[in-house]
Enzyme design. Structure first.
Site, PDB file in Angstrom:
ATOM      1  N   GLY A  66       0.819  -1.207   0.000  1.00  0.00           N
ATOM      2  CA  GLY A  66       0.000   0.000   0.000  1.00  0.00           C
ATOM      3  C   GLY A  66       0.846   1.248   0.000  1.00  0.00           C
TER       4      GLY A  66
ATOM      5  N   GLU B  41      -8.202  31.543 -11.859  1.00  0.00           N
ATOM      6  CA  GLU B  41      -8.938  30.606 -10.997  1.00  0.00           C
ATOM      7  C   GLU B  41     -10.436  30.685 -11.267  1.00  0.00           C
ATOM      8  OE1 GLU B  41      -7.534  28.332  -9.314  1.00  0.00           O
ATOM      9  OE2 GLU B  41      -5.497  29.102  -9.630  1.00  0.00           O
TER      10      GLU B  41
HETATM   11 ZN    ZN Z   1      -4.846  26.699 -13.191  1.00  0.00          ZN
END
Ligand code: ZN
Ligand code: ADP
Length: 607
Positions: A196, A419
């Site tokens: 894992g 953004e």
């Molecule tokens: Zn970006």
């Protein structure tokens, strides 16, 4: 150096001393009689000396025994300077030579180099073998083998890995009552490999098995062997098994097995001798012990594919237990375990918290809880609230907040539009992860801002349109920059990498290209060979490879066009959203949705 070894050193010294005394005694019994030189001269003159042997310092010989003319007796005398003896002979004086004692000189001449040698050796051992290397403990470096007898880790401390636990229940049963199993004659596992990602709780799980069965836990790390003197690693493996068998039933846990158990013959310089020797020793020990003695070997790795196949054969690490990243419910359970250690507000929304942390492993979640508690302390709160957890999540996801990092106004504006572009495209397309938060607070080095999209659930299947929408929203940042500023920036480089990655996978792995059809073209990822990095080999022609390239380019261009179209259409929202973002630094998905729902202002061109 343990007391025991000091004692044995004294025994050696005592032994040498006794031998020396006995030797001296015997020598003196058979030794020739030492006589003064003057007496020797007298005997000589009296013709009593029958034979002599002369060396630089002394004369040895035989002389007749008084009263028994047939017998001779050995004698020895130290020579005196001939001139001096001639002179002395004229007087009635007894004179003898004496050899200066060279005992001290001899002692120093060999003791000093010896001490120096031992000193240098000790120093080197200390440096290379860590603090524990001792005089007589070569290869018995116990300190690196950690033994824990009283572990208070139980299965209750390990959450979100129920399947793995299930598989280990049997091992606990066996360790508790080995006799019961041997009577029935069932096959007892010898080696269990926990596979894992780092921090998923493999070590914790192994400890819990030891804790649940109440047996000692021996642990050591595979990577420690690699830096060792040749032969020491193998010696330590031998030592480990000796110690473990003495304490059976018990568990031996080897962390980072891949460091030690890499396939032999791979790697630069044609392999690592020490590692190979250690690995061979481990294989020998594994084959050599009878599981009935009650020693269970557990090992952890996050790279099972590079392990030497010999390690995975039946009778060795033949049982594999997957300890994967936890799913949403698993994360919730892990959070519960760690939240016990701190005081929180009573109505803490664990489900929301688990939703916010996809992809995090147990270690991240433990870190998250700790981070939130620290924040609460800093804010002089008595209990930890959701606000602290949310901030801790952000910190862990995007690195520590750098509020005071100076960023100039135009950069900040670019980031805000960028953004906002991501968020708007994502919100406009069905099947993309809902936007939870947009932030332009700079974090870490690379991320100037981020748009946090939280998947509603853990995904195992993705539709083609979903992937396309994801690519479009990744490209939305750059598209917004182009629309608003008519120019583009370097801020999109990570977006481009991810978009390209997804698109390439769609075309080469998932057969989602119309031109190429339903074929798998990704080839095999080859393991490291002679130090050359992973190579991909695909069984396809140059022509196909060219088609792949154009398909990737075309597909990305199409998605970019789509992002541009969406943003052009919602330009007013883009601008209002970016302004809001610049003002508040952080806005959430609901606020953008509200902006989108609101009617466009009458004159959007004014902005
Ligand atoms: Zn970006
Ligand atoms: P690994 O050995 O897989 O790298 P560790 O077992 O060392 O991970 O985990 C590190 C820490 O993370 C543990 O000490 C524990 O605090 C936390 N942790 C990891 N996985 C879990 C889990 N499943 N449940 C609870 N805590 C966990």
């Amino acid at each position: 150096m343990e007391k025991q070894h000091k004692f044995s050193l004294w025994y050696v010294i005592l032994g040498i001393w006794v031998v020396l005394i006995i030797q001296n005694y015997i020598a003196s019994m058979y030794a020739a009689q030492v006589i003064p030189y003057s007496q020797f001269l007298n005997f000589l003159k009296a013709s009593k000396v029958t034979e002599i042997a002369i060396t630089a310092n002394q004369i040895q010989g035989k002389m007749k025994v008084e009263g028994a003319p047939d017998q001779t007796q050995p004698f020895k005398t130290i020579r005196v300077d001939p001139d001096l003896s001639k002179m002395l002979e004229q007087y009635p004086v007894s004179f003898k030579g004496e050899i200066e004692s060279t005992f001290l000189r001899d002692l120093f001449s060999w003791i000093f180099p010896l001490l120096l040698f031992v000193g240098v050796w000790y120093f080197l051992m200390k440096r290379m073998g860590g603090q524990q290397a001792g005089f007589m403990t070569l290869g018995k470096n116990k300190a690196k083998i950690y033994v824990e007898n009283e572990l208070n880790v139980t299965f209750a401390d390990v959450a979100g890995v129920d399947e793995a636990k299930q598989e280990l229940v049997e091992v606990i049963e066996f360790l508790k009552t080995p006799a019961k199993f041997t009577e029935i004659g069932g096959r007892i596992p010898k080696g269990i490999l926990l596979v894992g990602p780092p921090g998923s709780g493999k070590t914790l799980l192994a400890k819990a098995v030891a804790g649940e069965s109440g047996v000692p836990f021996f642990s050591l790390s595979g990577s420690e062997f690699v830096e060792m003197f040749v032969g020491l690693g193998a010696a330590r493996v031998r030592d480990l098994f000796v110690q473990a068998k003495a304490k059976a039933p018990c568990i031996i846990f080897i962390d980072e097995l891949d460091a030690l158990g890499k396939a032999r013959g791979f790697g630069a310089m044609g392999g690592h001798d020490e590692r190979e020797q250690t690995l061979n020793q481990l294989l020998v020990e594994m084959d050599g012990f009878d599981p009935k003695v009650g020693v269970i070997l557990m090992a952890a790795t996050n790279r099972p594919e590079i392990l030497d196949p010999a390690l995975l054969r039946p009778g060795r690490f033949d049982r594999h237990v997957l300890v994967d990243r936890p799913d949403r419910i698993g994360r919730e359970q892990i959070l519960k375990v760690h939240l016990k250690k701190i005081k929180t507000v009573p109505d803490l929304d664990l489900e929301k918290l688990a939703n916010m942390t996809p992809g995090m492993v147990g270690a991240d979640l433990a870190n998250l809880v700790n981070e939130a508690a620290l924040l609460a302390v800093r804010r002089d709160k008595d209990v930890v609230g959701m606000a602290e957890f949310e901030e801790a999540v952000e910190r862990i996801i995007a690195g520590l907040e750098k509020k005071n990092r100076l960023i100039n106004a135009s950069e900040r504006e670019t980031v805000a539009y960028h953004e906002m572009g991501h968020a708007l495209v994502a919100l406009s397309l069905p099947g993309t992860d809902p936007v939870q938060k947009i932030s332009i607070i700079p974090r870490g080095i690379a991320a100037l801002g981020y748009t946090m999209q939280v998947p509603t659930g853990d995904r195992f299947l993705m539709r083609k349109t979903e992937l396309q929408n994801k690519v479009a929203s990744l490209l939305g940042g750059r598209a917004a920059e182009e629309i608003v500023f008519g120019d583009i920036s370097t801020g999109a480089h990570n977006d481009l990498a991810r978009a390209t990655d997804i698109t390439r996978s769609m075309i080469r792995e998932y057969g989602m290209s119309e031109k190429l059809g339903q074929v798998y073209l990704a080839g095999d990822k080859q393991p490291l060979f002679l130090g050359v990095g992973p190579r991909e080999t695909g069984d396809y022609s140059e022509a196909t490879s060219e088609i792949i390239d154009t398909e990737v380019r075309d597909s990305i261009r199409r998605e970019y066009e789509r992002a541009l179209a969406i943003l052009r259409e919602r330009k007013d929202v883009l601008i209002r959203g970016a302004k809001l973002l610049l003002e508040k630094e952080k806005i959430d998905g609901a606020e953008i949705l509200a902006l989108m729902a609101a009617p466009a202002p009458p004159d959007p061109a004014a902005e």
